[in-house]
Design a protein around this motif. Structure first.
Motif, PDB file in Angstrom:
ATOM      1  N   VAL A 146       0.977  -1.197   0.119  1.00  0.00           N
ATOM      2  CA  VAL A 146      -0.162   0.125   0.027  1.00  0.00           C
ATOM      3  C   VAL A 146       0.915   1.208  -0.177  1.00  0.00           C
ATOM      4  O   VAL A 146       1.687   1.360   0.909  1.00  0.00           O
ATOM      5  CB  VAL A 146      -0.906   0.001   1.270  1.00  0.00           C
ATOM      6  N   VAL A 197      -2.561  -1.638  -3.876  1.00  0.00           N
ATOM      7  CA  VAL A 197      -3.686  -1.091  -3.587  1.00  0.00           C
ATOM      8  C   VAL A 197      -3.805   0.266  -3.698  1.00  0.00           C
ATOM      9  O   VAL A 197      -3.023   1.292  -3.484  1.00  0.00           O
ATOM     10  CB  VAL A 197      -4.181  -1.279  -1.770  1.00  0.00           C
ATOM     11  N   SER A 201      -6.944   3.840  -3.981  1.00  0.00           N
ATOM     12  CA  SER A 201      -8.441   4.392  -3.496  1.00  0.00           C
ATOM     13  C   SER A 201      -9.070   4.920  -4.666  1.00  0.00           C
ATOM     14  O   SER A 201      -8.622   5.660  -5.501  1.00  0.00           O
ATOM     15  CB  SER A 201      -8.417   5.211  -2.272  1.00  0.00           C
ATOM     16  N   PRO A 233     -11.413   0.468  -1.967  1.00  0.00           N
ATOM     17  CA  PRO A 233     -10.031   0.258  -2.408  1.00  0.00           C
ATOM     18  C   PRO A 233     -10.241  -0.473  -3.733  1.00  0.00           C
ATOM     19  O   PRO A 233     -11.255  -1.189  -4.123  1.00  0.00           O
ATOM     20  CB  PRO A 233      -9.601  -0.664  -1.548  1.00  0.00           C
ATOM     21  N   TYR A 289      -7.656  -3.152  -6.200  1.00  0.00           N
ATOM     22  CA  TYR A 289      -6.679  -4.054  -5.888  1.00  0.00           C
ATOM     23  C   TYR A 289      -5.885  -4.300  -7.393  1.00  0.00           C
ATOM     24  O   TYR A 289      -6.846  -4.976  -8.086  1.00  0.00           O
ATOM     25  CB  TYR A 289      -6.820  -5.277  -5.079  1.00  0.00           C
ATOM     26  N   SER A 338      -1.364   4.265  -6.148  1.00  0.00           N
ATOM     27  CA  SER A 338      -1.310   3.750  -4.773  1.00  0.00           C
ATOM     28  C   SER A 338      -0.526   4.748  -3.941  1.00  0.00           C
ATOM     29  O   SER A 338      -0.978   4.606  -2.602  1.00  0.00           O
ATOM     30  CB  SER A 338      -0.589   2.533  -4.729  1.00  0.00           C
ATOM     31  N   GLY A 371      -3.857   4.291  -1.537  1.00  0.00           N
ATOM     32  CA  GLY A 371      -4.511   2.983  -1.327  1.00  0.00           C
ATOM     33  C   GLY A 371      -4.722   3.168   0.339  1.00  0.00           C
ATOM     34  O   GLY A 371      -5.956   2.585   0.722  1.00  0.00           O
ATOM     35  N   ASP A 400      -7.755   1.086   2.437  1.00  0.00           N
ATOM     36  CA  ASP A 400      -7.344  -0.244   2.960  1.00  0.00           C
ATOM     37  C   ASP A 400      -5.695  -0.234   3.233  1.00  0.00           C
ATOM     38  O   ASP A 400      -5.137  -0.575   2.384  1.00  0.00           O
ATOM     39  CB  ASP A 400      -7.601  -1.134   1.906  1.00  0.00           C
ATOM     40  N   PRO A 425      -4.184  -4.574   4.021  1.00  0.00           N
ATOM     41  CA  PRO A 425      -5.164  -5.320   3.246  1.00  0.00           C
ATOM     42  C   PRO A 425      -4.930  -6.822   3.354  1.00  0.00           C
ATOM     43  O   PRO A 425      -5.105  -7.496   2.386  1.00  0.00           O
ATOM     44  CB  PRO A 425      -4.549  -4.901   1.519  1.00  0.00           C
ATOM     45  N   PHE A 459      -8.299  -8.561   2.086  1.00  0.00           N
ATOM     46  CA  PHE A 459      -8.139  -9.151   0.395  1.00  0.00           C
ATOM     47  C   PHE A 459      -7.381 -10.000   0.385  1.00  0.00           C
ATOM     48  O   PHE A 459      -7.484 -11.135  -0.465  1.00  0.00           O
ATOM     49  CB  PHE A 459      -7.673  -7.683   0.027  1.00  0.00           C
ATOM     50  N   GLN A 513      -8.359  -2.845  11.878  1.00  0.00           N
ATOM     51  CA  GLN A 513      -7.504  -3.476  11.068  1.00  0.00           C
ATOM     52  C   GLN A 513      -6.496  -4.064  12.048  1.00  0.00           C
ATOM     53  O   GLN A 513      -5.968  -5.008  12.026  1.00  0.00           O
ATOM     54  CB  GLN A 513      -7.095  -2.878   9.722  1.00  0.00           C
TER      55      GLN A 513
END
Length: 288
Positions: A42, A117, A119, A126, A128, A145, A165, A169, A172, A175, A229
């Motif tokens: 990210v 990642v 946005s 997000p 990918y 990113s 990103g 996220d 991630p 994901f 997270q």
């Protein structure tokens, strides 16, 4: 996917120049033959982490120390003249192709998957992207990113309008688990005790990104998502479901630091942390 199939994943948080910590960890991994089936980065986790796929030990710290104070690399002057604090042409064209060449052939030939990642400014979600060659088109995704809000232009690629990103996220893990990675090492650039606060300058964010209300909303809620997270990551680490590497204490470096000595200090901190955890990493990945 069968539960007996192990897919080793590497998840790299961003954090701009805190990423020198990550660069130190990854160089130790490369020096000791630690490999993964896939990696996802990210923002700075992508721009520095790609050197892990191209197997270029020392490249990230080398060019950051060399060009950190070059106005074309990162400066207010670059922001005023180009719209990007990190100069797009310098960082994603001149640097990897001329000044400190990326080994595109090694990158392409390494079977490890590499994702970044970004946005989506329109949806606030997000996106990918698997980067297979790091050609000009994929470097545009990598730039997206790492395009920090307020100091970067929105990057338009493949029908998307994208920014950093980390806005949607930052870590991630979900994901990567969703695509089958079940033995993951997560590298964070903040210490375990870190709690992200509400975004500052939200008034300016609303003003600058007024065309994109959903990404503004994502920024408003970013601290909540991030803290959830990190809580999940450390809970899973405690259960032995993944392994986390992070600094012991705040790294004490600005996001746009250009001082070679400070960059080197954070890089060495990453190396030392990786060396201390090396046997643990090997055992976790079952590669000893």
């Amino acid at each position: 996917m069968s539960e007996n199939i192990i897919k080793k994943g590497l998840i790299l948080e961003g954090g701009a120049m805190r990423g020198m910590f990550t660069a130190g960890v990854l160089d130790v991994f490369m020096e000791n033959g630690i490999e993964f089936d896939g990696a996802i980065g990210v923002s700075a986790g992508a721009t520095f982490g790609c050197n892990f796929k191209s197997k270029q030990i020392g490249r990230a710290i080398r060019y950051n120390k060399r060009f950190g104070k070059n106005w074309r690399y990162c400066s207010i002057r670059s922001l005023v003249l180009t719209g990007d604090m990190y100069g797009a042409r310098f960082c994603y064209d001149k640097l990897p192709k001329e000044l400190d060449k990326m080994d595109f052939e090694a990158y392409k030939n390494n079977p490890m998957e590499f994702y970044c990642v970004a946005s989506d400014c329109v949806t606030g979600k997000p996106v990918y992207k698997k980067l297979e060659t790091c050609d000009d088109h994929e470097l545009l995704w990598m730039r997206a990113s790492a395009s920090m809000p307020l100091v970067s232009r929105v990057v338009k690629v493949d029908g998307y309008e994208l920014l950093d990103g980390g806005m949607t996220d930052s870590i991630p893990l979900s994901f990567f688990e969703s695509i089958g990675y079940n033995r993951n090492v997560v590298i964070l650039t903040q210490p375990k005790e870190y709690i992200k606060g509400k975004a500052s300058l939200m008034g300016l964010v609303k003003l600058v990104l007024h065309k994109y209300p959903k990404i503004v909303e994502a920024m408003k809620n970013r601290h909540t998502v991030y803290n959830e997270q990190t809580k999940l990551v450390f809970q899973k680490a405690q259960k032995g479901e993944l392994l986390v590497i992070c600094p012991e204490a705040p790294l004490g470096i600005s996001r746009t630091e250009g001082d070679p000595q400070k960059l080197e200090r954070v890089y060495q901190e990453g190396r030392q942390t990786a060396l201390e955890r090396l046997e643990e990493v090997k055992n976790f990945l079952k590669c000893n």
